[in-house]
Design an enzyme around this catalytic site. Structure first.
Site, short mmCIF file in Angstrom:
data_model
loop_
_atom_site.label_atom_id
_atom_site.label_comp_id
_atom_site.label_asym_id
_atom_site.label_seq_id
_atom_site.Cartn_x
_atom_site.Cartn_y
_atom_site.Cartn_z
CD GLU A 1 -3.26 -0.52 2.09
OE1 GLU A 1 -3.05 0.30 3.00
OE2 GLU A 1 -4.30 -1.18 2.00
CG HIS B 1 7.95 -29.52 -0.53
ND1 HIS B 1 8.51 -30.75 -0.80
CD2 HIS B 1 8.67 -28.99 0.50
CE1 HIS B 1 9.51 -30.97 0.04
NE2 HIS B 1 9.63 -29.92 0.84
CE LYS C 1 -11.46 0.83 2.59
NZ LYS C 1 -11.02 1.64 3.73
O1 PA5 Z 1 -3.78 1.11 5.70
C1 PA5 Z 1 -4.88 1.53 5.41
O2 PA5 Z 1 -5.19 2.73 5.51
C2 PA5 Z 1 -6.00 0.60 4.94
O3 PA5 Z 1 -5.56 -0.69 4.70
C3 PA5 Z 1 -7.10 0.54 6.02
O4 PA5 Z 1 -6.52 0.16 7.23
C4 PA5 Z 1 -8.20 -0.42 5.65
O5 PA5 Z 1 -8.70 -0.13 4.38
C5 PA5 Z 1 -9.33 -0.36 6.67
O6 PA5 Z 1 -9.86 0.94 6.73
P1 PA5 Z 1 -10.73 1.43 7.94
O7 PA5 Z 1 -9.91 1.36 9.19
O8 PA5 Z 1 -11.09 2.83 7.59
O9 PA5 Z 1 -11.93 0.53 8.03
#
Ligand code: PA5
Length: 424
Positions: free
Chosen positions: A276, A297, A411
């Site tokens: 990310e 494996h 999303k």
């Molecule tokens: O690192 C990030 O920002 C994302 O992976 C969020 O943690 C994830 O999408 C979950 O989002 P939220 O905490 O708003 O539900």
């Protein structure tokens, strides 16, 4: 310092001109982080978390201990950064535990099994979402909340539900306020994947009975060492600079390889952190992981002999708290007496050496993080080194390490496909 990084194999194969370019560049990136004037600097709150004082956490510790001492289960509902940090720390340090994670997918199978378990056992719920609007945890929470209200009655359920979310906005915050749940705040300047030392990670970690003093100590050590402006002494600089060099010579995939399935979720957390943070504007090393020797494996052939666009970073535990000896067998029908009396850890260690050498021979650049032993301090030191490492590596690439526009895209698409009203 209980985390060591052995990159001798990489360094001996790198050209000096690459080192001369990327080491200083990485130090510049560290300067951006230290001076807090790089891109995404509104999300640098994670740099302050290792130095939190225990007294500032007294409310969190109180609720965490209440759950721990109740011997109840804690159902943690969250996805991505709102789940992986706690999952990584808890499953690594206490594989048999009272924490259940849900809301990180949409499959009905696990949720129905969990509900069967919750029919038999008492439980608390910690719903975690920074935005408060993410669909997966939102749905799981609605289902678990309804179940809890049926099991305990609406009033008694209130005391068993804790919401961890933004201080001001989001559907979860609104719901928690209206229902009167206990709440903990995710600081707005800390992104999900950097939030393990906020209530997101700490509440489940305390409820699982782990020691947050040691955890914070490890974080402090990791942060202090990662801020040293000296490429020889700073593992985060070396790791980030090595990654940048490897990417520049077309090594596009990094495999985090562990010799112990117990640390599997460290790799899952790392994949989110690196994926990310770096995968932007058509750039980024693709982070993936394997558990050895299991995956030898399956993926071993590809690593040894497939396209040479990969590099490998091993995670190795140097000392085990539990070990087992291989017994002697009079008949020796399996032919394994040559190993009798040896500890399994020593065989695992030889396997690591064998794999490492085979992969280096197969032209896979390899380096290794050594974890002296599995405990709170060492694990948190490692996680902080990885956090600083990704910030440096992403700055080297010229991308903002702290946003995730790609995640938001999916999303939003999903909201549209499911017909979510625009103003919610
Ligand atoms: O690192 C990030 O920002 C994302 O992976 C969020 O943690 C994830 O999408 C979950 O989002 P939220 O905490 O708003 O539900």
């Amino acid at each position: 310092m209980s985390i060591k990084y052995d990159d001798s194999n990489l360094l001996s194969s790198f050209r000096q001109k690459n080192l001369n370019k990327f080491r200083p560049k990485t130090i510049e990136s560290l300067n951006l982080l230290i001076k807090r004037n790089g891109e995404g600097n509104e999300f640098l709150g994670w740099l302050d978390l290792p130095n939190q004082k225990i007294d500032e956490l007294s409310d969190l510790i109180k609720v965490g201990n209440e759950i721990k001492n109740s011997n109840n289960l804690l159902v943690c509902i969250g996805i991505g950064g709102s789940y992986l940090g706690a999952k990584a720390v808890i499953s690594t340090l206490k594989p048999k535990n009272n924490i259940r994670f849900i809301g990180h997918h949409l499959s009905p199978l696990e949720l129905t099994q969990l509900i069967d378990e919750l029919n038999e056992k008492d439980f608390y719920v910690n719903v975690i979402s920074k935005s408060g609007t993410t669909t997966e945890p939102g749905i799981a929470f609605r289902i678990i909340r309804e179940f809890a209200e049926k099991k305990y009655g609406e009033k008694r359920a209130i005391n068993r539900i804790i919401a961890t979310t933004d201080a001001k906005k989001g559907a979860l915050k609104k719901l928690a306020d209206q229902k009167g749940y206990r709440k903990f705040v995710i600081p707005s300047n800390v992104g999900g994947r950097f939030s393990v030392l906020t209530p997101v990670g700490l509440l489940p970690i305390i409820a699982a009975g782990l020691d947050i003093n040691s955890l914070l100590n490890g974080a402090k050590i990791g942060l202090k060492n990662s801020m040293i402006l000296n490429d020889e002494k700073n593992i985060a600089i070396r790791y980030a600079s090595n990654r940048s060099i490897l990417y520049s010579i077309k090594k596009k995939i990094e495999i985090l390889a562990s010799m112990d399935p117990q640390i599997h979720y460290i790799a899952e957390w790392w994949k989110q952190l690196y994926g990310e943070s770096e995968g932007k504007n058509g750039n980024g090393i693709f982070p993936t992981s394997v558990d050895f020797t299991t995956d030898l494996h399956s993926l071993g052939q590809m690593i040894q002999d497939g396209e040479r666009n990969i590099f490998e970073t091993f995670l190795v535990i140097d000392n085990y708290s539990n070990d087992i000896k291989i017994p002697f067998d009079n008949k020796n029908l399996d032919g394994l007496n040559y190993l009798s009396g040896k500890k399994l850890s020593s065989v695992n260690s030889k396997a690591y050496e064998g794999i490492l050498n085979a992969h280096i021979d197969g032209d896979v650049p390899c380096s290794t993080f050594h974890i002296e032993k599995l405990d709170e301090e060492n694990i948190m030191e490692l996680l902080v080194i990885f956090e600083v490492g990704v910030a440096l590596s992403a700055y080297n690439l010229g991308v903002n390490p702290f946003d995730q526009p790609g995640v938001e895209a999916y999303k939003n698409n999903m909201f549209e496909l499911l017909g979510k009203p625009k103003n919610k």
